[in-house]
Design a protein around this motif. Structure first.
Motif, PDB file in Angstrom:
ATOM      1  N   ILE A 417      19.258 -23.456-147.270  1.00 41.39           N
ATOM      2  CA  ILE A 417      20.088 -24.415-147.998  1.00 41.39           C
ATOM      3  C   ILE A 417      21.030 -23.672-148.941  1.00 41.39           C
ATOM      4  O   ILE A 417      20.618 -22.777-149.673  1.00 41.39           O
ATOM      5  CB  ILE A 417      19.205 -25.409-148.773  1.00 41.39           C
ATOM      6  N   VAL A 418      22.296 -24.066-148.930  1.00 40.69           N
ATOM      7  CA  VAL A 418      23.311 -23.379-149.738  1.00 40.69           C
ATOM      8  C   VAL A 418      24.077 -24.395-150.579  1.00 40.69           C
ATOM      9  O   VAL A 418      24.611 -25.367-150.039  1.00 40.69           O
ATOM     10  CB  VAL A 418      24.307 -22.614-148.847  1.00 40.69           C
ATOM     11  N   LEU A 419      24.113 -24.168-151.884  1.00 41.16           N
ATOM     12  CA  LEU A 419      24.979 -24.946-152.764  1.00 41.16           C
ATOM     13  C   LEU A 419      26.255 -24.148-152.990  1.00 41.16           C
ATOM     14  O   LEU A 419      26.233 -23.128-153.681  1.00 41.16           O
ATOM     15  CB  LEU A 419      24.297 -25.238-154.100  1.00 41.16           C
ATOM     16  N   ARG A 420      27.327 -24.598-152.374  1.00 41.17           N
ATOM     17  CA  ARG A 420      28.625 -23.940-152.571  1.00 41.17           C
ATOM     18  C   ARG A 420      29.259 -24.524-153.823  1.00 41.17           C
ATOM     19  O   ARG A 420      29.363 -25.749-153.971  1.00 41.17           O
ATOM     20  CB  ARG A 420      29.511 -24.187-151.360  1.00 41.17           C
ATOM     21  N   LEU A 421      29.651 -23.663-154.743  1.00 43.63           N
ATOM     22  CA  LEU A 421      30.190 -24.109-156.020  1.00 43.63           C
ATOM     23  C   LEU A 421      31.704 -24.151-156.005  1.00 43.63           C
ATOM     24  O   LEU A 421      32.360 -23.437-155.239  1.00 43.63           O
ATOM     25  CB  LEU A 421      29.717 -23.168-157.133  1.00 43.63           C
ATOM     26  N   GLU A 422      32.257 -24.993-156.868  1.00 47.01           N
ATOM     27  CA  GLU A 422      33.703 -25.033-157.021  1.00 47.01           C
ATOM     28  C   GLU A 422      34.197 -23.715-157.599  1.00 47.01           C
ATOM     29  O   GLU A 422      33.530 -23.086-158.436  1.00 47.01           O
ATOM     30  CB  GLU A 422      34.111 -26.194-157.929  1.00 47.01           C
ATOM     31  N   ALA A 423      35.366 -23.280-157.141  1.00 52.27           N
ATOM     32  CA  ALA A 423      35.928 -21.997-157.550  1.00 52.27           C
ATOM     33  C   ALA A 423      36.465 -22.052-158.977  1.00 52.27           C
ATOM     34  O   ALA A 423      36.688 -23.128-159.543  1.00 52.27           O
ATOM     35  CB  ALA A 423      37.043 -21.594-156.584  1.00 52.27           C
ATOM     36  N   ASN A 424      36.652 -20.870-159.563  1.00 48.22           N
ATOM     37  CA  ASN A 424      37.326 -20.698-160.855  1.00 48.22           C
ATOM     38  C   ASN A 424      36.691 -21.554-161.952  1.00 48.22           C
ATOM     39  O   ASN A 424      37.349 -22.343-162.625  1.00 48.22           O
ATOM     40  CB  ASN A 424      38.822 -21.029-160.719  1.00 48.22           C
ATOM     41  N   SER A 425      35.384 -21.373-162.114  1.00 51.94           N
ATOM     42  CA  SER A 425      34.622 -22.097-163.123  1.00 51.94           C
ATOM     43  C   SER A 425      34.276 -21.167-164.276  1.00 51.94           C
ATOM     44  O   SER A 425      33.750 -20.067-164.065  1.00 51.94           O
ATOM     45  CB  SER A 425      33.325 -22.648-162.508  1.00 51.94           C
ATOM     46  N   ARG A 426      34.507 -21.595-165.487  1.00 51.89           N
ATOM     47  CA  ARG A 426      34.182 -20.792-166.661  1.00 51.89           C
ATOM     48  C   ARG A 426      32.679 -20.527-166.736  1.00 51.89           C
ATOM     49  O   ARG A 426      32.242 -19.427-167.073  1.00 51.89           O
ATOM     50  CB  ARG A 426      34.665 -21.505-167.918  1.00 51.89           C
ATOM     51  N   GLU A 427      31.874 -21.545-166.400  1.00 48.20           N
ATOM     52  CA  GLU A 427      30.422 -21.394-166.463  1.00 48.20           C
ATOM     53  C   GLU A 427      29.927 -20.367-165.448  1.00 48.20           C
ATOM     54  O   GLU A 427      29.081 -19.522-165.756  1.00 48.20           O
ATOM     55  CB  GLU A 427      29.742 -22.740-166.195  1.00 48.20           C
ATOM     56  N   THR A 428      30.445 -20.465-164.226  1.00 51.11           N
ATOM     57  CA  THR A 428      30.015 -19.528-163.189  1.00 51.11           C
ATOM     58  C   THR A 428      30.478 -18.117-163.510  1.00 51.11           C
ATOM     59  O   THR A 428      29.722 -17.147-163.337  1.00 51.11           O
ATOM     60  CB  THR A 428      30.551 -19.969-161.808  1.00 51.11           C
TER      61      THR A 428
END
Length: 538
Positions: A417-428
């Motif tokens: 299972i993969v959670l793909r995250l939104e790009a260009n995130s300050r938190e990430t």
């Protein structure tokens, strides 16, 4: 069961997922479910025969609703919630079966609980109660005499919310303030840390008998927090030591004054022997009572617990149970029901950010031996590295006659299972840069925790490589030293570094030229999510 049973209600406190087995059990027994919750959008509301919006903390409103039903109310019940005291309060008002209200309070408030244990010489950590008003005094003079580590917990919450290890005086103020913020009464307890393997035990108690209905190994990680990444049932712990733990559980139950209904313990085996973390007057949450134990034993535990609330005999439990000889005098006659299979529950988690999409849930569901895949995070949701057990992103349950196969299947499903995250995130970005709060040194950990030699092997290889060519497969570039490390380390979602690279190649066959050192630093820190995020943010 009387002919009028189907016209009567069982009042179920809570409409979250943990109440699904309760609603099903009530219907199977021929009754109707009256489900109450403060949240009218809770997941199980549509399955209730009747729903009423009531705050579960408001005992008087719950009692008024229950009394308004008159003889149409047959029982009050909950599982996996904080509100066993509300159940007992309502049951006493309506002359229905339950634990005594004071006993349920003892099992709900950790200060009362520890006091009962102390009075009855039931082993549990030394503790003091802390309120927000006490903090100034502690900061002025109390910290000087305090030894660390300590554990702080809100007195009246579950799911490890606000619970953490305090490793030094510098972490004290923030940790206690956080714990108090999670308490409905604004109080926390500060206790000595118990070191040792941890277990969950469920039981049903009535007529002077205690039947153990689930004994699981808990898998706890990520200090200074206590995140349960899964449990495995039955426990593989030493049989004689398990008997010691059960005997201590029984003594703890008696000390609280519990008499009729479900009981649940979180308990450790320390260097000094068994030590109770807590005992609750309800069935466990975390998928244990409603899912993993029925799978492992064949007994519908929730159904038998509802029978007790109805004042009926739990006949299927009585047919299956066997006497458990513990070699010491105890307040109850103790039984157990053996498991004939192994259930393995495992969670998956995420680095901080916002979910763009969740991939491969269907693949996880088709893994051999997997019974349930239960996502908690979906596209658009904000996620964080968990600091409590409600911040995990989903759970998998696998079942097999063979323990190794059940564990392997659950971990394989999680790893797909993969959670793909939104790009260009300050938190990430902050997470991948290794940013940490002053009171959380070393947290969150790297996805791949390498010793100095292993980390040097990976990063030295990356430095020599220089760059990864545009669209080239990343899993085919390793030398022998790198591959030895990459095949033998696992991240928090059970992927090896090599499997991480192979999944990246499958999900991101097209990518720009990548700086190899930054690429592998992102892999070590953020696992597959870190790599995909790096690619998506280019």
């Amino acid at each position: 069961m009387s002919d009028s049973a189907e016209k009567k209600y069982v009042l179920i406190l809570g409409a979250g997922l943990m109440q699904r087995p309760s609603i099903e059990a009530v219907r199977e027994l021929g009754y109707r479910s009256l489900v109450v919750d403060a949240n009218p959008a809770a997941v199980c509301v549509p399955f209730a025969d009747r729903f009423e919006q009531v705050d579960l903390k408001d005992r008087d409103s719950l009692a008024s609703l229950a009394l308004s039903l008159g003889s149409s109310l047959a029982a009050v019940f909950t599982a996996g919630t904080d509100f066993s005291a509300s159940v007992s309060y309502v049951a006493e008002k309506c002359s229905l079966k339950s634990h005594p209200f004071q006993a349920a309070l003892n099992a709900s408030d950790k200060t009362l609980m520890r006091s009962c244990f102390e009075k009855a010489s039931v082993p549990s950590p030394a503790f003091v109660k802390v309120a927000r008003a006490d903090l100034a005094t502690y900061l002025k003079k109390g910290l000087e005499a305090m030894t660390f580590p300590k554990v702080v917990k809100p007195v009246d919450n579950m799911g490890a919310r606000g619970c953490r290890l305090i490793r030094s005086p510098d972490e004290f103020l923030h940790s206690v303030e956080d714990a108090v913020s999670y308490s409905r009464t604004g109080k926390a307890i500060l206790e000595d840390y118990m070191d040792g393997p941890e277990f969950s035990i469920d039981a049903l108690l009535y007529d002077g008998t205690l039947t153990i209905t689930g004994f699981a190994d808990r898998h706890i990680f990520y200090s200074p927090y206590f995140i349960e990444m899964g449990h495995t049932m039955p426990s593989s712990f030493d049989e004689e030591k398990k008997k010691e733990l059960v005997a201590t559980f029984a003594r703890g139950i008696a000390s609280l004054g519990l008499t009729h209904g479900a009981c649940k313990a979180d308990i450790k085996y320390t260097a000094s022997g068994p030590m109770v973390g807590e005992i609750a007057a309800r069935l466990s949450g975390g998928y244990m009572s409603g899912w993993t134990y029925p799978y492992a034993s064949g007994l519908n535990l929730t159904k038998e617990a509802v029978k007790l609330a109805l004042g009926e005999r739990p006949d299927q439990l009585e047919e299956a149970r066997q006497p458990l000889e513990l070699g010491q005098a105890l307040p109850f006659k103790v039984y157990s029901i053996p498991c004939t299979a192994t259930s393995a529950e495992r969670a998956w988690i995420s680095i901080p950010g916002r979910v763009k999409e969740v991939l491969a849930l269907e693949k996880a569901e088709t893994e051999p031996f997997v019974r349930n895949v239960m996502p908690r995070a979906a596209g658009g949701d904000r996620v964080d590295f968990p600091r409590n057990n409600v911040e995990k992103c989903g759970n998998v349950i696998a079942v097999s006659k063979c323990r190794e196969l059940a564990v392997q299947a659950a971990e394989n499903a999680v790893s797909s299972i993969v959670l793909r995250l939104e790009a260009n995130s300050r938190e990430t970005d902050a997470f991948l840069a290794g940013t940490e709060q002053f009171c959380e040194k070393g947290f969150p950990p790297d996805a791949f925790v390498l010793d100095d030699e292993g980390k040097e092997t990976v990063l030295s290889f990356a430095s020599k490589l220089g760059s990864i060519r545009k669209d080239s497969p990343c899993s085919k570039i390793g030398d022998a030293g790198f591959l030895k490390v990459a095949e033998n380390i696992r991240d928090w979602n059970h992927r090896s570094l090599l499997a991480t690279l192979e999944l990246f190649d499958r999900l991101c066959p097209e990518h720009p030229e990548l700086d190899a050192l930054k690429f592998f630093e992102a892999a070590i820190r953020g696992g597959l999510q870190g790599l995909i995020y790096m690619r998506d943010s280019c």
